[in-house]
Design a protein around this motif. Structure first.
Motif, PDB file in Angstrom:
ATOM      1  N   ASN A 464      73.866  62.948  97.077  1.00  0.00           N
ATOM      2  CA  ASN A 464      74.361  62.889  98.461  1.00  0.00           C
ATOM      3  C   ASN A 464      73.632  61.839  99.302  1.00  0.00           C
ATOM      4  O   ASN A 464      74.218  61.216 100.180  1.00  0.00           O
ATOM      5  N   THR A 465      72.331  61.665  99.055  1.00  0.00           N
ATOM      6  CA  THR A 465      71.550  60.732  99.880  1.00  0.00           C
ATOM      7  C   THR A 465      71.551  59.313  99.338  1.00  0.00           C
ATOM      8  O   THR A 465      71.011  58.409  99.982  1.00  0.00           O
ATOM      9  N   GLY A 466      72.130  59.128  98.154  1.00  0.00           N
ATOM     10  CA  GLY A 466      72.137  57.801  97.550  1.00  0.00           C
ATOM     11  C   GLY A 466      70.890  57.466  96.765  1.00  0.00           C
ATOM     12  O   GLY A 466      70.727  56.328  96.298  1.00  0.00           O
ATOM     13  N   ALA A 467      69.978  58.435  96.579  1.00  0.00           N
ATOM     14  CA  ALA A 467      68.742  58.172  95.822  1.00  0.00           C
ATOM     15  C   ALA A 467      69.052  57.842  94.374  1.00  0.00           C
ATOM     16  O   ALA A 467      68.426  56.952  93.771  1.00  0.00           O
ATOM     17  N   ALA A 468      70.028  58.550  93.792  1.00  0.00           N
ATOM     18  CA  ALA A 468      70.398  58.272  92.400  1.00  0.00           C
ATOM     19  C   ALA A 468      70.965  56.865  92.265  1.00  0.00           C
ATOM     20  O   ALA A 468      70.693  56.156  91.285  1.00  0.00           O
ATOM     21  N   ASP A 469      71.751  56.446  93.250  1.00  0.00           N
ATOM     22  CA  ASP A 469      72.302  55.085  93.222  1.00  0.00           C
ATOM     23  C   ASP A 469      71.191  54.036  93.289  1.00  0.00           C
ATOM     24  O   ASP A 469      71.265  52.987  92.640  1.00  0.00           O
ATOM     25  N   MET A 470      70.168  54.304  94.082  1.00  0.00           N
ATOM     26  CA  MET A 470      69.065  53.339  94.204  1.00  0.00           C
ATOM     27  C   MET A 470      68.304  53.224  92.881  1.00  0.00           C
ATOM     28  O   MET A 470      67.911  52.121  92.474  1.00  0.00           O
ATOM     29  N   THR A 474      68.024  49.875  90.573  1.00  0.00           N
ATOM     30  CA  THR A 474      66.754  49.349  90.058  1.00  0.00           C
ATOM     31  C   THR A 474      66.844  49.088  88.559  1.00  0.00           C
ATOM     32  O   THR A 474      66.386  48.047  88.062  1.00  0.00           O
ATOM     33  N   ILE A 475      67.452  50.015  87.844  1.00  0.00           N
ATOM     34  CA  ILE A 475      67.609  49.838  86.396  1.00  0.00           C
ATOM     35  C   ILE A 475      68.547  48.667  86.106  1.00  0.00           C
ATOM     36  O   ILE A 475      68.339  47.908  85.141  1.00  0.00           O
ATOM     37  N   MET A 476      69.546  48.463  86.966  1.00  0.00           N
ATOM     38  CA  MET A 476      70.498  47.380  86.748  1.00  0.00           C
ATOM     39  C   MET A 476      69.860  45.997  86.920  1.00  0.00           C
ATOM     40  O   MET A 476      70.443  44.985  86.508  1.00  0.00           O
ATOM     41  N   LEU A 477      68.684  45.939  87.527  1.00  0.00           N
ATOM     42  CA  LEU A 477      68.003  44.650  87.699  1.00  0.00           C
ATOM     43  C   LEU A 477      67.465  44.107  86.379  1.00  0.00           C
ATOM     44  O   LEU A 477      67.065  42.942  86.299  1.00  0.00           O
ATOM     45  N   ILE A 478      67.403  44.934  85.353  1.00  0.00           N
ATOM     46  CA  ILE A 478      66.941  44.474  84.039  1.00  0.00           C
ATOM     47  C   ILE A 478      67.892  43.411  83.521  1.00  0.00           C
ATOM     48  O   ILE A 478      69.117  43.603  83.465  1.00  0.00           O
ATOM     49  N   LEU A 485      71.896  49.345  75.869  1.00  0.00           N
ATOM     50  CA  LEU A 485      70.512  49.385  76.346  1.00  0.00           C
ATOM     51  C   LEU A 485      70.359  50.427  77.446  1.00  0.00           C
ATOM     52  O   LEU A 485      69.352  51.155  77.490  1.00  0.00           O
ATOM     53  N   ALA A 486      71.340  50.511  78.331  1.00  0.00           N
ATOM     54  CA  ALA A 486      71.294  51.520  79.386  1.00  0.00           C
ATOM     55  C   ALA A 486      71.297  52.928  78.789  1.00  0.00           C
ATOM     56  O   ALA A 486      70.583  53.826  79.257  1.00  0.00           O
ATOM     57  N   LEU A 487      72.076  53.116  77.724  1.00  0.00           N
ATOM     58  CA  LEU A 487      72.128  54.422  77.047  1.00  0.00           C
ATOM     59  C   LEU A 487      70.755  54.762  76.465  1.00  0.00           C
ATOM     60  O   LEU A 487      70.294  55.914  76.569  1.00  0.00           O
ATOM     61  N   ALA A 488      70.103  53.754  75.862  1.00  0.00           N
ATOM     62  CA  ALA A 488      68.770  53.985  75.286  1.00  0.00           C
ATOM     63  C   ALA A 488      67.752  54.330  76.378  1.00  0.00           C
ATOM     64  O   ALA A 488      66.885  55.198  76.186  1.00  0.00           O
ATOM     65  N   LEU A 489      67.853  53.656  77.533  1.00  0.00           N
ATOM     66  CA  LEU A 489      66.930  53.935  78.640  1.00  0.00           C
ATOM     67  C   LEU A 489      67.121  55.358  79.174  1.00  0.00           C
ATOM     68  O   LEU A 489      66.153  56.069  79.471  1.00  0.00           O
ATOM     69  N   ILE A 490      68.383  55.769  79.309  1.00  0.00           N
ATOM     70  CA  ILE A 490      68.662  57.133  79.766  1.00  0.00           C
ATOM     71  C   ILE A 490      68.090  58.147  78.790  1.00  0.00           C
ATOM     72  O   ILE A 490      67.495  59.162  79.186  1.00  0.00           O
ATOM     73  N   TYR A 491      68.264  57.882  77.510  1.00  0.00           N
ATOM     74  CA  TYR A 491      67.724  58.795  76.487  1.00  0.00           C
ATOM     75  C   TYR A 491      66.202  58.878  76.597  1.00  0.00           C
ATOM     76  O   TYR A 491      65.622  59.965  76.593  1.00  0.00           O
ATOM     77  N   LEU A 492      65.553  57.718  76.711  1.00  0.00           N
ATOM     78  CA  LEU A 492      64.091  57.678  76.778  1.00  0.00           C
ATOM     79  C   LEU A 492      63.578  58.395  78.023  1.00  0.00           C
ATOM     80  O   LEU A 492      62.619  59.189  77.950  1.00  0.00           O
ATOM     81  N   ALA A 516      75.502  57.434  88.022  1.00  0.00           N
ATOM     82  CA  ALA A 516      75.427  56.233  88.856  1.00  0.00           C
ATOM     83  C   ALA A 516      75.360  54.968  87.995  1.00  0.00           C
ATOM     84  O   ALA A 516      75.997  53.959  88.312  1.00  0.00           O
ATOM     85  N   ILE A 517      74.594  55.009  86.906  1.00  0.00           N
ATOM     86  CA  ILE A 517      74.484  53.836  86.028  1.00  0.00           C
ATOM     87  C   ILE A 517      75.834  53.539  85.374  1.00  0.00           C
ATOM     88  O   ILE A 517      76.251  52.376  85.270  1.00  0.00           O
ATOM     89  N   ALA A 518      76.515  54.588  84.895  1.00  0.00           N
ATOM     90  CA  ALA A 518      77.833  54.380  84.295  1.00  0.00           C
ATOM     91  C   ALA A 518      78.796  53.760  85.306  1.00  0.00           C
ATOM     92  O   ALA A 518      79.597  52.871  84.965  1.00  0.00           O
ATOM     93  N   ASN A 519      78.709  54.205  86.554  1.00  0.00           N
ATOM     94  CA  ASN A 519      79.568  53.656  87.606  1.00  0.00           C
ATOM     95  C   ASN A 519      79.246  52.190  87.863  1.00  0.00           C
ATOM     96  O   ASN A 519      80.157  51.357  88.043  1.00  0.00           O
ATOM     97  N   ARG A 520      77.935  51.832  87.885  1.00  0.00           N
ATOM     98  CA  ARG A 520      77.547  50.436  88.125  1.00  0.00           C
ATOM     99  C   ARG A 520      78.001  49.532  86.978  1.00  0.00           C
ATOM    100  O   ARG A 520      78.389  48.387  87.195  1.00  0.00           O
TER     101      ARG A 520
END
Length: 588
Positions: A464-470, A474-478, A485-492, A516-520
C-alpha cells in the motif's frame, strides 16, 4: 520516499532484527508491528486484521486437527512399523527413512511426521546397531522436501496460496506444485541417499549416550567417620560396580579427573559416578558413603516405576539461560534432570549449575503422566517417553487414514476446495473419536497462526505504501537483470529470510516484492510465487530455520556444523532445480 513507506520499511527491518537476534516470541513481535501500523494510520483495522480471515490460515488450523488425529491414533507409527522393516545396511535404512517420510509429509504437517518418526527410528536404529545421527537429519530434510509436492504439504504453501486468492483471485490445485516438488524431492532425496552416510558423523543421541556412555550422574560424599577414609579406590571396591563407574573426585573444590585406582579417599571427598539407575542402589549398600545434595535420594525409585523422558527445550521454555537450580526445574515440572546433551555432547560439571538453552535435550526421570501433561505445551519442542509410554488408540487408525484419504481425494478432484475439505476432515476426526475436542484444541498452535495472520499486515503495508515497489526498483538497477536472474535473487533472498526468521513470515514479506519485480519486468508473476514457496521451505543449513531441524538436533546428537556439511550442498541443489525447472512449467 513517503514517510509511510519509510515507516513500513523500518517496521519490517525491526521485525527481522527482533526475530533473528532476540528471544522475544515471534507472535509478540509481529503483533507489535501490526499495532504500530494501525496506530500510525498506515493500515485500517480491517486491512491489518485481514490475515486472520485468510483461507490459508484457516486451512492450516484445520490441518492441525487432522494431523492430531493421525498422531493420536498411531497412524504414522502403524505405517512406520510396516515400512521401516529390517534393512541389512545403512543405505537400505536410509532408503526406508527417506521414502515414507517424504511421502507422508506431502499430505500432512511435517512436524507431526518427524515427531512420530523420531522415537520409532531411535528404537529401530538401536536394534539394527546403526547410529541415529546417520538417519534423523535425513528424516527432517526428507520431510521438508516432501512438503513441496502438494498444496497441503507445508503451511508455507497454504499461506502463499491464501495471498494469491486475496490478491489475484487465483487458486492453486492440490497437486499443481508436484511439477516442481517431485523433481526436487527425487533429486534431493537421491543426494541424501548417496551422501548422508558419508557427510554425517557417527554420533549418538542423548538416549544412546546414556545407554552406552552411562551418563546418569550420581554424587556421593565420603563420610568423615566412615570406614572408607584412608582406603584406596580399588580397596574400597569402587572400581567393581556392576551398574556404574567412578568418573571424577571433587576434593577441596578442585575436580580430579581420570583418577587412578590407588588414590586414597579423604573425608568430604565428593565422588561422581556415571551409570545406570541401579548404580544409585549399589552405592547405598556401601558403608561410608552418603548422598550429596540429595541426588541419590532422588534416584531411589524402583526401575520398573521409572519413566525416562526425552525433551527438547523450546524457545518458550520459562527457564531459558538460567541454571537448572535457578529455574527451579524439579519443583516446577516434578521431574529430575539426569543428563543434558547439547549439540551431541554431554555437558560436564554439576547439573544444577548448567544454563539451559534452546535445543538442549534433557533426559529426565519423572512420573508417567509427564508426557501427557507437557506434550501440548510450548515449553518443549518435543516430549517423548523413552519407556512405559501409553500406546496410541490403534483401533481408530483405519478411520484416521480414511479421513486423510478423503481429504486428498475431495480436494484433488475439485469436489471441495482445500479449506472445505480440511474443515470436513477436522470435523470427522472429532465425530469418529479419533481424538477428543480437548486435545484438538491443544494441538492447534495459536502462536504460529498469529504469526502467519499478523504477517499479512506487513505485506499489505509494503504494498500500500509503495515500499515493495521501491525495493523492486532498487533490484531493477542491476545491469542486465533478466527474469532468470531476478528469479534467482528472489529465491536467494527468501532462503536468507527463512534461515533468519520463520518460513511463513519470510514468504509473506517476499510476496509483494516478487509481485512488484514481475510487474517491473513485464512478466508473469507465477514463476516468482512458486519459487517463494520452495525457497521458504528450503531451510537446511541451520537447526533454527525450520522446526523439524531443531527437533532432531538432540536425539541425533548433531552440532551446527553437521547442518552446514549436509544442508549447504542440499540447499544449492534444491535452489538450482527450482530455478531451472519453474520457468518451464510456469513460463515468464
Amino acid at each position: 520516499m513517503t514517510w509511510q513507506a519509510l515507516f513500513s520499511l523500518l517496521t519490517v527491518i525491526s521485525v527481522l532484527g527482533a526475530m533473528a537476534f532476540t528471544r522475544i516470541a515471534a507472535d509478540v513481535i509481529v503483533m507489535t508491528a501490526l499495532t504500530a501500523l494501525v496506530v500510525s494510520g498506515i493500515l485500517a483495522p480491517g486491512e491489518a486484521l485481514a490475515g486472520f480471515a485468510n483461507p490459508g490460515v484457516m486451512t492450516i488450523a484445520c490441518l492441525y486437527v487432522v494431523a492430531a488425529g493421525l498422531k493420536e491414533t498411531g497412524a504414522i507409527q502403524w505405517l512406520a512399523q510396516r515400512v521401516l522393516g529390517q534393512p541389512r545396511s545403512l543405505k537400505l535404512a536410509l532408503l526406508r527413512v527417506l521414502l515414507p517420510s517424504s511421502t507422508l509429509s506431502a499430505f500432512m504437517n511435517n512436524t507431526t511426521v518427524v515427531a512420530m518418526f523420531i522415537p520409532a527410528i531411535q528404537d529401530w536404529a538401536n536394534r539394527l546397531k546403526l547410529p541415529p545421527s546417520k538417519l534423523l537429519l535425513p528424516l527432517s530434510y526428507a520431510a521438508i522436501l516432501g512438503g513441496t509436492c502438494t498444496l497441503i504439504g507445508t503451511s508455507t504453501n497454504l499461506v502463499v496460496d491464501g495471498l494469491l486468492q486475496s490478491e489475484r483471485g487465483v487458486n492453486l490445485g492440490m497437486f499443481e506444485l508436484a511439477w516442481v516438488g517431485i523433481p526436487i524431492s527425487l533429486i534431493g532425496g537421491t543426494f541424501l541417499y548417496l551422501f548422508a552416510g558419508r557427510l554425517l558423523p557417527n554420533r549418538q543421541g542423548a538416549l544412546e549416550q546414556l545407554e552406552q556412555a552411562r551418563e546418569y550422574a550420581v554424587e556421593v560424599v565420603v563420610s568423615a567417620n566412615g570406614p572408607l577414609v584412608g582406603m584406596t579406590i580399588a580397596d574400597a571396591g569402587l572400581r567393581n560396580l556392576v551398574h556404574g563407574y567412578l568418573a571424577d573426585i571433587e576434593r577441596h573444590s578442585r575436580l580430579q579427573t581420570a583418577v587412578p585406582p590407588d588414590t586414597e579417599l579423604q573425608a568430604g571427598d565428593i565422588l561422581i559416578f556415571i551409570g545406570a539407575p541401579e548404580c544409585a542402589r549399589e552405592l547405598r549398600h556401601i558403608d561410608g558413603l552418603r548422598p550429596a545434595n540429595g541426588d541419590v535420594h532422588k534416584l531411589d525409585i524402583a526401575h520398573h516405576r521409572r519413566c525416562l523422558v526425552e525433551a527438547v527445550i523450546g524457545p518458550d521454555f520459562t527457564g531459558l539461560y538460567q541454571t537448572v537450580r535457578q529455574s527451579r526445574f524439579r519443583s516446577r515440572y516434578q521431574a529430575v534432570i539426569l543428563s543434558i546433551s547439547r549439540q551431541g555432547r554431554r555437558i560436564p560439571g554439576k547439573l544444577g549449575a548448567i544454563e539451559l538453552e534452546v535445543g538442549d535435550t534433557l533426559l529426565m526421570e519423572t512420573a508417567q503422566d509427564f508426557v501427557d501433561q507437557y506434550r501440548y505445551r510450548k515449553d518443549f519442542l518435543l516430549v517423548s517417553a523413552l519407556s512405559d509410554s501409553t500406546p496410541p488408540n490403534f483401533s481408530k487408525t483405519p478411520w484416521a487414514l480414511s479421513i486423510l484419504g478423503g481429504l486428498v481425494a475431495a480436494s484433488a478432484s475439485g469436489l471441495l476446495s482445500i479449506l472445505e475439505a480440511a474443515l470436513v476432515a477436522a470435523g470427522m476426526m472429532l465425530v469418529t473419536r479419533c481424538l477428543p475436542a480437548s486435545k484438538a484444541r491443544r494441538y492447534i498452535d495459536l502462536s504460529v497462526l498469529v504469526v502467519i495472520a499478523a504477517s499479512f499486515a506487513l505485506g499489505a503495508a509494503m504494498t500500500n505504501t509503495g515500499a515493495a515497489d521501491m525495493i523492486a526498483d532498487t533490484i531493477m538497477l542491476i545491469d542486465g537483470l533478466s527474469p532468470w536472474l531476478a528469479l534467482a535473487l528472489i529465491y536467494l533472498m527468501t532462503v536468507v529470510f527463512t534461515e533468519l526468521i520463520t518460513n511463513n513470515a519470510a514468504a509473506v514479506l517476499m510476496f509483494p516484492i516478487a509481485m512488484a519485480i514481475a510487474n517491473r519486468l513485464g512478466v508473469d508473476y507465477m514463476p516468482f510465487i512458486i519459487v517463494i514457496m520452495v525457497a521458504a521451505s528450503a531451510s537446511f543449513m541451520t537447526p533454527l530455520g525450520y522446526q523439524t531441524n531443531l527437533m532432531v538436533m538432540g536425539p541425533g546428537g548433531y552440532r551446527f556444523t553437521d547442518y552446514l556439511r549436509l544442508g549447504a550442498p542440499l540447499s544449492i541443489i534444491v535452489g538450482a532445480v527450482a530455478i531451472t525447472t519453474v520457468p518451464f512449467i510456469w513460463p515468464f
